[in-house]
Write a protein that holds these residues in place. Structure first.
Motif, PDB file in Angstrom:
ATOM      1  N   GLY A 101      19.876   1.243  -7.711  1.00  0.00           N
ATOM      2  CA  GLY A 101      20.933   2.012  -7.057  1.00  0.00           C
ATOM      3  C   GLY A 101      20.444   3.112  -6.135  1.00  0.00           C
ATOM      4  N   ALA A 102      19.143   3.375  -6.178  1.00  0.00           N
ATOM      5  CA  ALA A 102      18.602   4.439  -5.324  1.00  0.00           C
ATOM      6  C   ALA A 102      18.645   4.001  -3.865  1.00  0.00           C
ATOM      7  CB  ALA A 102      17.168   4.774  -5.736  1.00  0.00           C
ATOM      8  N   GLY A 103      19.046   4.876  -3.021  1.00  0.00           N
ATOM      9  CA  GLY A 103      19.043   4.566  -1.594  1.00  0.00           C
ATOM     10  C   GLY A 103      17.621   4.369  -1.092  1.00  0.00           C
ATOM     11  N   PHE A 104      17.491   3.503  -0.111  1.00  0.00           N
ATOM     12  CA  PHE A 104      16.155   3.212   0.429  1.00  0.00           C
ATOM     13  C   PHE A 104      15.755   4.323   1.379  1.00  0.00           C
ATOM     14  CE2 PHE A 104      13.092   1.341   3.324  1.00  0.00           C
ATOM     15  CZ  PHE A 104      12.240   0.715   2.445  1.00  0.00           C
ATOM     16  N   ILE A 105      14.729   5.066   0.981  1.00  0.00           N
ATOM     17  CA  ILE A 105      14.181   6.136   1.815  1.00  0.00           C
ATOM     18  C   ILE A 105      12.712   5.806   2.020  1.00  0.00           C
ATOM     19  CG2 ILE A 105      13.700   8.602   1.995  1.00  0.00           C
ATOM     20  CD1 ILE A 105      16.054   9.023  -0.010  1.00  0.00           C
ATOM     21  N   ASN A 106      12.388   5.388   3.213  1.00  0.00           N
ATOM     22  CA  ASN A 106      11.011   4.988   3.485  1.00  0.00           C
ATOM     23  C   ASN A 106      10.129   6.209   3.683  1.00  0.00           C
ATOM     24  OD1 ASN A 106       9.396   2.749   3.501  1.00  0.00           O
ATOM     25  ND2 ASN A 106       9.305   2.641   5.717  1.00  0.00           N
ATOM     26  N   VAL A 107       8.990   6.230   2.992  1.00  0.00           N
ATOM     27  CA  VAL A 107       8.053   7.330   3.096  1.00  0.00           C
ATOM     28  C   VAL A 107       6.836   6.911   3.909  1.00  0.00           C
ATOM     29  CG1 VAL A 107       6.571   8.920   1.766  1.00  0.00           C
ATOM     30  CG2 VAL A 107       8.852   8.312   0.918  1.00  0.00           C
ATOM     31  N   TRP A 108       6.375   5.689   3.685  1.00  0.00           N
ATOM     32  CA  TRP A 108       5.245   5.158   4.458  1.00  0.00           C
ATOM     33  C   TRP A 108       5.405   3.656   4.590  1.00  0.00           C
ATOM     34  CZ3 TRP A 108       0.607   2.456   2.755  1.00  0.00           C
ATOM     35  CH2 TRP A 108       0.652   2.054   1.432  1.00  0.00           C
ATOM     36  N   TYR A 109       4.705   3.090   5.519  1.00  0.00           N
ATOM     37  CA  TYR A 109       4.809   1.663   5.804  1.00  0.00           C
ATOM     38  C   TYR A 109       3.509   0.960   5.415  1.00  0.00           C
ATOM     39  CZ  TYR A 109       8.805   3.147   8.543  1.00  0.00           C
ATOM     40  OH  TYR A 109       9.994   3.691   8.924  1.00  0.00           O
ATOM     41  N   PRO A 110       3.484   0.365   4.211  1.00  0.00           N
ATOM     42  CA  PRO A 110       2.253  -0.323   3.815  1.00  0.00           C
ATOM     43  C   PRO A 110       2.028  -1.561   4.688  1.00  0.00           C
ATOM     44  CG  PRO A 110       3.967  -0.632   2.163  1.00  0.00           C
ATOM     45  CD  PRO A 110       4.513   0.299   3.193  1.00  0.00           C
ATOM     46  N   PRO A 111       0.777  -1.853   5.017  1.00  0.00           N
ATOM     47  CA  PRO A 111       0.503  -3.066   5.783  1.00  0.00           C
ATOM     48  C   PRO A 111       0.930  -4.303   4.983  1.00  0.00           C
ATOM     49  CG  PRO A 111      -1.484  -1.705   5.554  1.00  0.00           C
ATOM     50  CD  PRO A 111      -0.412  -1.089   4.724  1.00  0.00           C
ATOM     51  N   GLU A 112       1.315  -5.343   5.674  1.00  0.00           N
ATOM     52  CA  GLU A 112       1.809  -6.545   4.995  1.00  0.00           C
ATOM     53  C   GLU A 112       0.783  -7.161   4.065  1.00  0.00           C
ATOM     54  OE1 GLU A 112       3.903  -9.477   7.284  1.00  0.00           O
ATOM     55  OE2 GLU A 112       4.731  -7.938   8.597  1.00  0.00           O
ATOM     56  N   TRP A 113      -0.508  -7.041   4.401  1.00  0.00           N
ATOM     57  CA  TRP A 113      -1.525  -7.654   3.552  1.00  0.00           C
ATOM     58  C   TRP A 113      -1.658  -6.972   2.202  1.00  0.00           C
ATOM     59  CZ3 TRP A 113      -5.403  -4.191   2.504  1.00  0.00           C
ATOM     60  CH2 TRP A 113      -5.590  -3.151   3.409  1.00  0.00           C
ATOM     61  N   MET A 114      -1.081  -5.780   2.047  1.00  0.00           N
ATOM     62  CA  MET A 114      -1.101  -5.106   0.745  1.00  0.00           C
ATOM     63  C   MET A 114      -0.336  -5.908  -0.311  1.00  0.00           C
ATOM     64  SD  MET A 114      -2.837  -2.334   0.626  1.00  0.00           S
ATOM     65  CE  MET A 114      -3.281  -0.795   1.350  1.00  0.00           C
ATOM     66  N   VAL A 115       0.635  -6.700   0.137  1.00  0.00           N
ATOM     67  CA  VAL A 115       1.388  -7.551  -0.792  1.00  0.00           C
ATOM     68  C   VAL A 115       0.439  -8.506  -1.502  1.00  0.00           C
ATOM     69  CG1 VAL A 115       3.135  -9.379  -0.928  1.00  0.00           C
ATOM     70  CG2 VAL A 115       3.544  -7.348   0.470  1.00  0.00           C
ATOM     71  N   HIS A 116      -0.525  -9.035  -0.782  1.00  0.00           N
ATOM     72  CA  HIS A 116      -1.469  -9.974  -1.389  1.00  0.00           C
ATOM     73  C   HIS A 116      -2.378  -9.272  -2.400  1.00  0.00           C
ATOM     74  CE1 HIS A 116       0.086 -12.766   1.472  1.00  0.00           C
ATOM     75  NE2 HIS A 116      -0.338 -12.031   2.496  1.00  0.00           N
ATOM     76  N   ILE A 117      -2.786  -8.067  -2.084  1.00  0.00           N
ATOM     77  CA  ILE A 117      -3.591  -7.290  -3.035  1.00  0.00           C
ATOM     78  C   ILE A 117      -2.752  -6.989  -4.274  1.00  0.00           C
ATOM     79  CG2 ILE A 117      -4.768  -5.093  -3.424  1.00  0.00           C
ATOM     80  CD1 ILE A 117      -5.608  -5.199  -0.462  1.00  0.00           C
ATOM     81  N   ASN A 118      -1.496  -6.645  -4.068  1.00  0.00           N
ATOM     82  CA  ASN A 118      -0.575  -6.416  -5.179  1.00  0.00           C
ATOM     83  C   ASN A 118      -0.525  -7.640  -6.082  1.00  0.00           C
ATOM     84  OD1 ASN A 118       1.912  -5.187  -6.575  1.00  0.00           O
ATOM     85  ND2 ASN A 118       2.704  -7.099  -5.759  1.00  0.00           N
ATOM     86  N   ASN A 119      -0.395  -8.816  -5.493  1.00  0.00           N
ATOM     87  CA  ASN A 119      -0.272 -10.034  -6.297  1.00  0.00           C
ATOM     88  C   ASN A 119      -1.524 -10.313  -7.112  1.00  0.00           C
ATOM     89  OD1 ASN A 119       2.329 -10.464  -5.393  1.00  0.00           O
ATOM     90  ND2 ASN A 119       1.671 -11.683  -3.662  1.00  0.00           N
TER      91      ASN A 119
END
Length: 183
Positions: A55-73
């Motif tokens: 329910g929290a509103g989306f407040i963007n603080v920083w923009y992680p690079p897309e390749w960070m998703v792969h590191i996350n996985n």
């Protein structure tokens, strides 16, 4: 309202977990009934965290690079594996003192590097801080670690298989909730 619920849920989660460490006599006095109370508080905290985060509103603080998703996985595979180390009783159970808290720390870091919104930073940052503090409190209370004596020869292999299956299930749940963990 979302951020309020999220913060209340996180505070309840941390309080319920830390209670045993900061007030061991009071927790012991609660006896077995105390386990039910703590479990109920943890269940409520999870509900508040989920509702608050969603329910929290989306407040963007920083923009992680897309390749960070792969590191996350990749990190999430390690987090699942770490979480199961204690139960699997393989060789790794003698190398990591706090496998579940280590899993929480890996999970939190993985999600912090892949999400740049305020709700994610609040949730995963606070869980990382809690896991670090919990390890410090446990190590202070019990400075000498007795490594598990029972080791199952195939425990690590079973843990790896179970971790991979759970990883796929949790990824599927993310997709069902509209969160695409693979980019």
């Amino acid at each position: 309202m979302g951020f309020l619920l999220l913060i209340l849920g996180i505070a309840l989660w941390i309080g319920a977990h830390v209670f045993k460490r900061v007030a061991p006599e009071r927790r012991a006095a609660m006896g077995d009934k105390g386990r039910g109370v703590i479990a109920a508080l943890l269940g409520l905290s999870l509900l508040l965290i989920i509702l608050g985060y969603r329910g929290a509103g989306f407040i963007n603080v920083w923009y992680p690079p897309e390749w960070m998703v792969h590191i996350n996985n990749v990190l999430m595979l390690f987090a699942f594996y770490s979480f199961g180390i204690g139960a699997s009783k393989g060789r790794h159970a003698q190398k990591i003192r706090h496998p579940q808290l280590t899993a929480v720390k890996i999970w939190a870091v993985a999600h912090l590097i892949a999400n740049g919104d305020l709700a994610s930073i609040v949730l995963f940052g606070s869980m990382l801080g809690w896991a670090v503090a919990e390890v410090i409190l446990i190590n202070k209370a019990v400075p000498v670690w007795e490594k598990p004596s029972e080791i199952r020869p195939n425990g690590d292999v079973k843990n790896a298989i179970i971790s991979a299956v759970l990883y796929v299930i949790v990824a599927g749940i993310h997709v069902l909730l509209g969160v695409y963990p693979f980019g």
